[in-house]
Design an enzyme around this catalytic site. Structure first.
Site, mmCIF file in Angstrom:
data_model
loop_
_atom_site.group_PDB
_atom_site.id
_atom_site.type_symbol
_atom_site.label_atom_id
_atom_site.label_comp_id
_atom_site.label_asym_id
_atom_site.label_seq_id
_atom_site.Cartn_x
_atom_site.Cartn_y
_atom_site.Cartn_z
ATOM 1 N N GLY A 46 0.825 -1.193 0.000
ATOM 2 C CA GLY A 46 0.000 0.000 0.000
ATOM 3 C C GLY A 46 0.860 1.243 0.000
ATOM 4 O O GLY A 46 2.023 1.226 0.421
ATOM 5 N N GLY A 94 0.369 5.777 0.314
ATOM 6 C CA GLY A 94 -0.480 6.945 0.450
ATOM 7 C C GLY A 94 0.353 8.187 0.604
ATOM 8 O O GLY A 94 1.591 8.154 0.500
ATOM 9 N N MET A 98 1.069 9.847 3.174
ATOM 10 C CA MET A 98 1.877 9.932 4.379
ATOM 11 C C MET A 98 3.022 8.920 4.413
ATOM 12 O O MET A 98 3.883 8.994 5.273
ATOM 13 C CB MET A 98 0.994 9.715 5.612
ATOM 14 N N GLY A 99 3.017 7.940 3.528
ATOM 15 C CA GLY A 99 4.069 6.936 3.572
ATOM 16 C C GLY A 99 3.680 5.687 2.818
ATOM 17 O O GLY A 99 2.782 5.703 1.968
ATOM 18 N N LYS A 129 4.083 0.053 8.557
ATOM 19 C CA LYS A 129 3.775 1.372 8.012
ATOM 20 C C LYS A 129 4.964 2.279 8.285
ATOM 21 O O LYS A 129 5.331 2.495 9.441
ATOM 22 C CB LYS A 129 2.532 1.951 8.672
ATOM 23 N N ASP A 154 -12.264 7.941 10.024
ATOM 24 C CA ASP A 154 -12.246 7.539 8.610
ATOM 25 C C ASP A 154 -12.743 6.111 8.453
ATOM 26 O O ASP A 154 -12.099 5.272 7.819
ATOM 27 C CB ASP A 154 -10.842 7.677 8.029
#
Length: 731
Positions: A21, A23, A25-26, A43, A137
């Site tokens: 994944g 995004g 932010m990272g 992450k 979210d």
């Protein structure tokens, strides 16, 4: 310079195996924790954010808080820290993909499975909220599945946004945190995320699992406007599951946060109940595309069981010059009608993200934050009022409301009486056995403060049907014995006893509602002098309610005098939705009652019942309306205003057996002694195997999830017809 890891690198004790994944932010990697030889989702935050001292401090604070979360449906956090200048977070690895991918590949979920999965998300939110964390979210791509190919799905809520924040200046001023399709109206307008906005998002998620699409579609701006102004969407159909699901949607997707569920636990209970209800299939009542058509109307589809009969039901709460925590319950047992008493949301563009991947990684195009208490506190409950005077439904003087049941087996000349006494968290049953009566006499219990000593006294009112005078007997708090005959109100086929302080002298009076098939109803007042009751005097005539009627007494305008509210459901052509109308008759100085304010009419279905209560502890009476929706009772509250009652607001649900002939009966009482009236429902348990008292406690604005507080073993409504549950408050 910080060194961002790549596939094949060793990052501290973690071996980077694959990227799953990415995004804003990272990046999220699948990695192996070499210290424990386990697969993790790693992450890693971008180097730009990693250089911010403020960001790192917040990252560590929120990671530490989430690491203490012990929830079976929240992704577990194993480790967090900084390596080579990059903050990282190691979490549980979940290999079944996310709910968004499942819906995209396979379409809507089976209704019961959708309910069960959303109940698991509610469970996760409940644990997070109790820890002071707001997710902000909730959406399908943030729900991970242990195995997408099993019918017994296990869901995990992920991406609590530890690497994201807008409160520390990491997003542009005026921007919004969340994903538009699942963003509560108030958050779309710039308000911070709260418990209520999380539950709104879960309501959107519930719709998506049932239909395969979010509630509203279109451009970001169109979606944002729809969340703020379009009616909550509803499902088409009239089966038990659809009615239950539509009630959940109405209670989660309300524009006003105050009208939504108070807690994730309450929502979870209703979702679990939905998961047990068979469904005939699911389809939206209208298209959720904003550009093409509006959403469905807010009103739930009409239908469900037919009322038990066309007999009015009447109940009452007192309303004196000081805090009047009194209440009576009365029901009409003639023809074996069941009754209960018992003390009874600047638009900024923000896109959806492709999802975090199987490890529960970062989002792109959406910003979300966990908010510990103190950073963005969850809404506080109304402060508890001081309890002055008698407590609603308190039959034994211990400051807690109680419930009394009276069962007359069909054709018998005795009542079997049982009392459930509350200890604040549960009820203990005292089965009082048989009480001799007559098949031609309706015995009604009237609980009120007749002598003004701030304690409730119970009198029995025997009403012979269809003719004859009334007998009143009981013992007051100071030991005075009441035993007298009152003349039957003129022209009354039936009489229902209620209570209230009609003359504002601090003493509750008997109010007698007379009625008959096809006749106007009338209210008569028998004033109390503290030891006896005067001859009944005429108070007001009320139009007959046709198909169904319910009357209630309470001090709705706060002037110290009892007022009368009458709910009627008129006859309508077959197939048309029925309308319920509430009219108010305010008590006058001369002892009569006068119609005031415009009537409040709203969609309903056959069989609503009216109850007076004080849900917020402000000493004024609100009205509670309970609707039988077959597999559950829906509760709404009406608040009195200068021009009459305001619109109904959702207040809770009570599960009951689907397609049961006997619906649960509602009672009002302050069962936990906090100064706010709660709601009890007496009837078959949702499983249909025993008689149960369910209680939903007031939070000040609505009622929490219903739980069982007591049972009546040996009595099941499926094998008796002549059951009426009455006693210290409202049916």
């Amino acid at each position: 310079m910080p060194q961002f890891p790549r596939v094949g690198d060793v990052f501290g004790r973690y071996r980077i195996d694959a990227q799953i994944g990415q995004g804003g932010m990272g990046v999220v990697f699948a990695a192996t924790d070499t210290a424990f030889d386990r697969r993790v989702a790693l992450k890693v935050v971008s180097a730009a954010l990693g250089g911010s001292a403020e960001f790192l401090a917040r990252f560590e604070r929120e990671a530490s808080l989430l690491a203490r979360l012990n929830s079976p449906h929240v992704i577990a956090i194993f480790d967090y820290g900084e390596q080579d200048g990059c903050p990282y977070l190691a979490t549980q690895y979940v290999g079944g993909g996310d709910l968004g991918a499942l819906l995209a590949a396979r379409g809507p979920m089976p209704p019961q499975l959708a309910s069960a999965v959303c109940a698991q998300v509610a469970d996760a939110l409940g644990d997070a909220h109790r820890a002071g964390v707001v997710h902000r979210d909730v959406k399908p791509t943030n729900v991970l599945l242990r195995d997408a190919d099993t019918s017994d799905l296990h869901a995990y809520l992920c991406d609590f946004g530890i690497a994201r924040t807008d409160s520390e200046g990491l997003t542009a001023p005026g921007s919004v945190s969340g994903t538009w399709s699942y963003l509560a109206p108030e958050c779309g307008a710039g308000a911070p995320g709260t418990v209520s906005s999380d539950l709104y998002a879960l309501g959107c998620l519930f719709w998506a699992t049932l239909t395969g699409q979010p509630p509203f579609r279109g451009s970001d701006v169109e979606i944002a406007i729809a969340h703020q102004s379009a009616p909550p969407p509803q499902l088409a159909g009239d089966d038990a599951f659809t009615r239950h699901a539509n009630a959940i949607l109405a209670n989660t997707l309300a524009k006003d946060p105050r009208a939504r569920y108070d807690t994730a636990d309450a929502l979870r209970a209703d979702l679990l109940a939905a998961a047990s209800i068979p469904s005939a299939g699911i389809r939206p009542l209208s298209s959720p595309s904003i550009a093409s058509s509006p959403s469905a109307p807010t009103a739930l589809p009409s239908g469900g069981r037919v009322s038990l009969g066309s007999l009015p039901r009447a109940t009452s709460a007192g309303g004196g010059p000081r805090r009047r925590r009194t209440a009576l319950v009365v029901a009409l047992s003639s023809l074996a009608v069941i009754a209960v008493a018992g003390g009874i949301v600047g638009v900024a563009t923000l896109g959806d993200d492709p999802g975090p991947g199987p490890g529960g990684g970062s989002s792109s195009g959406s910003t979300t934050t966990s908010e510990p208490t103190g950073s963005d506190p969850t809404p506080t409950e109304p402060s508890q009022p001081e309890v002055v005077g008698p407590v609603t439904g308190d039959q034994d003087g211990d400051g807690l409301g109680d419930v009394t049941a009276r069962w007359r087996p069909d054709g018998k000349e005795f009542d079997r009486v049982a009392v459930w006494t509350s200890d604040g968290t549960a009820m203990t049953l005292e089965d009082k056995g048989k009480e001799k009566t007559s098949r031609k006499v309706s015995r009604q219990e009237a609980l009120a403060d007749y002598d003004g000593d701030d304690r409730l006294e119970q009198v029995l009112v025997d009403v012979p049907n269809p003719r004859g005078d009334l007998t009143v007997r009981g013992t007051l708090s100071e030991g005075a014995t009441v035993k007298q005959t009152l003349p039957r109100p003129r022209g009354a086929d039936y009489v229902t006893a209620m209570v209230g302080d009609a003359d504002a002298d601090g003493l509750d009076d008997l109010l007698l509602l007379s009625w008959g098939q096809g006749k106007p109803m009338s209210l008569w007042v028998a004033r109390s002098d503290g030891t006896t009751f005067a001859r009944p005097a005429f108070g007001v005539e009320v139009p007959y309610g046709y198909e169904d009627s319910s009357a209630e007494v309470g001090d709705v305008d706060g002037d110290g005098r009892a007022d009368l509210a009458v709910l009627t459901t008129p006859e309508v052509p077959a197939g048309d939705p029925s309308k319920s109308t509430v009219r108010t008759y305010l008590g006058q100085a001369d002892g009569t009652f006068a119609a005031r304010g415009r009537p409040r009419t709203f969609p309903s279905e056959i069989g609503p019942d009216l109850h007076a209560l004080d849900i917020d502890g402000d000493e004024d009476t609100e009205l509670l309306v309970s609707f039988n929706r077959d597999s559950f009772l829906e509760l709404v509250v009406l608040d009195h205003r200068a021009g009459g009652f305001g619109p109904p607001r959702p207040a809770g649900l009570f599960p009951q057996p689907p397609a049961s002939y006997f619906d649960s009966e509602v009672a009002v009482g302050d069962y936990d002694g906090d100064g706010r009236d709660d709601v009890a429902a007496v009837g078959l348990a949702p499983t249909g195997k025993k008689t149960v008292v369910q209680v939903a406690l007031s939070t000040g604005k609505r009622f929490g999830g219903a739980t069982s507080w007591g049972t009546w073993d040996g009595v099941t409504l499926t094998d008796t017809y002549g059951l009426s549950v009455l006693g210290g408050t409202f049916p």
